[in-house]
Design an enzyme around this catalytic site. Sequence first.
Site, PDB file in Angstrom:
ATOM      1  N   ASP A  25      -8.232   9.222  -2.168  1.00  0.00           N
ATOM      2  CA  ASP A  25      -7.410   8.167  -1.577  1.00  0.00           C
ATOM      3  C   ASP A  25      -5.954   8.566  -1.822  1.00  0.00           C
ATOM      4  O   ASP A  25      -5.672   9.483  -2.598  1.00  0.00           O
ATOM      5  CB  ASP A  25      -7.760   6.848  -2.315  1.00  0.00           C
ATOM      6  CG  ASP A  25      -7.078   5.614  -1.746  1.00  0.00           C
ATOM      7  OD1 ASP A  25      -6.495   5.672  -0.648  1.00  0.00           O
ATOM      8  OD2 ASP A  25      -7.131   4.569  -2.427  1.00  0.00           O
ATOM      9  N   HIS A  26      -5.055   7.886  -1.155  1.00  0.00           N
ATOM     10  CA  HIS A  26      -3.633   8.043  -1.455  1.00  0.00           C
ATOM     11  C   HIS A  26      -3.238   6.973  -2.489  1.00  0.00           C
ATOM     12  O   HIS A  26      -3.246   5.785  -2.152  1.00  0.00           O
ATOM     13  CB  HIS A  26      -2.787   7.794  -0.199  1.00  0.00           C
ATOM     14  CG  HIS A  26      -2.918   8.846   0.871  1.00  0.00           C
ATOM     15  ND1 HIS A  26      -3.040   8.527   2.208  1.00  0.00           N
ATOM     16  CD2 HIS A  26      -2.916  10.190   0.797  1.00  0.00           C
ATOM     17  CE1 HIS A  26      -3.102   9.660   2.915  1.00  0.00           C
ATOM     18  NE2 HIS A  26      -3.037  10.672   2.086  1.00  0.00           N
ATOM     19  N   CYS A  80      -5.112   2.217   0.069  1.00  0.00           N
ATOM     20  CA  CYS A  80      -6.277   1.709   0.831  1.00  0.00           C
ATOM     21  C   CYS A  80      -6.748   2.700   1.887  1.00  0.00           C
ATOM     22  O   CYS A  80      -7.117   2.304   2.997  1.00  0.00           O
ATOM     23  CB  CYS A  80      -5.974   0.376   1.490  1.00  0.00           C
ATOM     24  SG  CYS A  80      -5.263  -0.845   0.403  1.00  0.00           S
ATOM     25  N   HIS A  81      -6.747   3.980   1.535  1.00  0.00           N
ATOM     26  CA  HIS A  81      -7.192   5.003   2.470  1.00  0.00           C
ATOM     27  C   HIS A  81      -8.369   5.802   1.900  1.00  0.00           C
ATOM     28  O   HIS A  81      -8.348   7.036   1.930  1.00  0.00           O
ATOM     29  CB  HIS A  81      -6.053   5.982   2.779  1.00  0.00           C
ATOM     30  CG  HIS A  81      -4.831   5.351   3.359  1.00  0.00           C
ATOM     31  ND1 HIS A  81      -3.566   5.909   3.256  1.00  0.00           N
ATOM     32  CD2 HIS A  81      -4.673   4.203   4.075  1.00  0.00           C
ATOM     33  CE1 HIS A  81      -2.690   5.137   3.877  1.00  0.00           C
ATOM     34  NE2 HIS A  81      -3.332   4.085   4.370  1.00  0.00           N
ATOM     35  N   PRO A  82      -9.414   5.152   1.366  1.00  0.00           N
ATOM     36  CA  PRO A  82     -10.499   5.952   0.774  1.00  0.00           C
ATOM     37  C   PRO A  82     -11.210   6.778   1.849  1.00  0.00           C
ATOM     38  O   PRO A  82     -11.448   6.299   2.954  1.00  0.00           O
ATOM     39  CB  PRO A  82     -11.446   4.892   0.188  1.00  0.00           C
ATOM     40  CG  PRO A  82     -11.196   3.668   1.006  1.00  0.00           C
ATOM     41  CD  PRO A  82      -9.732   3.717   1.349  1.00  0.00           C
TER      42      PRO A  82
END
Length: 506
Positions: free
Chosen positions: A295-296, A444-446
């Site tokens: 993720d980021h 919130c970029h899994p």
Amino acid sequence: MDPRKTAFDFIVVGGGTAGCVLAARLSEDPDIQVLLLEAGTSTSRLPDAVANPSAWPSLMATAANWGDKTVAQAASGAPVPLPRGRGLGGSSAINAMVFARGHRSSYDSWGDHGAKGWAFEDLLPYFQRSETATSGAPSRGTDGPLTVGPMAEPNDILLACLAGAVETGHRRALDISGGLEEGFAPVDLNIVAGRRQTAADAYLAPALDRPNLHVVTEAVAHRLLFSGDRCTAVEYGADGRTHTATAEREVVLTAGAIGSAQLLLRSGIGPASDLEQARMDVFHSLPGVGRNLHDHPRANLVYRARRPVPTPQGNHGEILGLLRTMPDLDGPDLQLIFIDIPLPNPVAPVDNGFTIGVSPMRPLSRGSLRITSDDPYAAPVLDPDYFAKEQDVRTVLSGIRTARRIARSASLAEWGIEEVSPGLDVVDDQSLGDFAKKYFGSYCHPVGTCAMGEDEASVVDSELRVRGLRGLRVADGSVIPSIPSNNTNATVYAIAERAADLMRRP
Ligand SMILES: Cc1cc2nc3c(=O)[nH]c(=O)nc-3n(C[C@H](O)[C@H](O)[C@H](O)COP(=O)(O)OP(=O)(O)OC[C@H]3O[C@@H](n4cnc5c(N)ncnc54)[C@H](O)[C@@H]3O)c2cc1C
């Protein structure tokens, strides 16, 4: 849907960004029967705030968010909320509406994992197919379902930050959403006439009248059923009962980076050791399922301003920059995003101000997703292991220094700003690194839990077919082998567009 209908050509599991694309594209052929299963509600039953761009942070406290948290992270000692959408539109219905391709270098590197045919040039037609870009920038789509463009009038504080970035030597990009540029610019957003446009709005709503498209909401896929090595059906729960739907051609998982890996694991497909730990039988050993979760992470610098910041009208993060922390990199590895509200911070409350978010775009840290049992309603065990790799911390440090230079620029002087968090007394690398590791959040970029490739660690092959099984694909954020260097939604749209082409082939 007619409850007696249980046989379909394709079953699409999960009605988020990718699932809406696939349900709409596959049902374009009237002879193909398509079932879309979505665990959450229909669009009309989602909170009203979904449509209001500025209200998206309030959605985290509603049932439109699954409400997951990671396990306590080694970096901070604390769990990190990891929101994901639930309901038609999925995460596109609760996200921050930034619509941007990763820089082209991030897709070119997918080939390193063995994925063939997913370089930027290969994906370009699918990016274009998804969008009607109002900017008219070269390389952008002109007649896709999503209408995307930057805010016509970004918030003045964000424009001042943009001017500060240019003043301190950064490039002013023309189209930072197109995947070809670096520098700072207003980013495209999924906002049309002042309202959010979700994947369900753009793709699914126009297709809902088709007699061959069947959508069941509040339907949780429990597990996949097989005849030999062929996936033939999905067992799901709805209306307090268990149902089985069969797929003549294929089942495609679009339940997202969390949901798709969970469903494979619940069906006995995954690393044998993880399944045994969850006291489950191994149906098909596939060591990569749930691994490679990444993720980021994002650290925030929060500023107080003396001059009143205008009331936000958009998504809060209307302008961003993609930068290289080292000149010899082949593409950007850092994003700075300007946000027109002061986010909550650990130092002091701020009434009037703004935030600069700093996020490593090519994090090296990798973690895992596990399940504890075959209970379809049990929460997953999520450990992205943020900042496990020191390089990710170094990238954030570089970003914080860049943000501070922008904040000191003459362009921001008239706003009378003061850095509240972390605060200018936090200066050395060790203290700044400690701050980032303690107070970061998920962007919130899994991605990555069903990674695409051709090696042993990959879960799906280059055509998104689950390795070693038939009749089963995965086509969502989970197949991304390494995260693109920008927000992820536009990439998921393109993956799903390409998956539809692959699945429609006779
Ligand atoms: C708060 C937030 C902010 C974000 N901001 C941005 C942004 O500004 N820009 C950007 O580019 N990206 C952003 N993202 C990320 C982006 O939205 C996602 O990468 C993208 O939507 C993922 O699409 P997907 O199809 O893989 O999964 P999702 O869109 O999450 O869809 C998965 C769907 O599957 C359903 N599902 C899961 N399990 C089951 C099951 N067992 N049975 C049936 N259905 C199931 C879920 O309810 C969901 O609807 C954000 C995400 C969040 C959560």
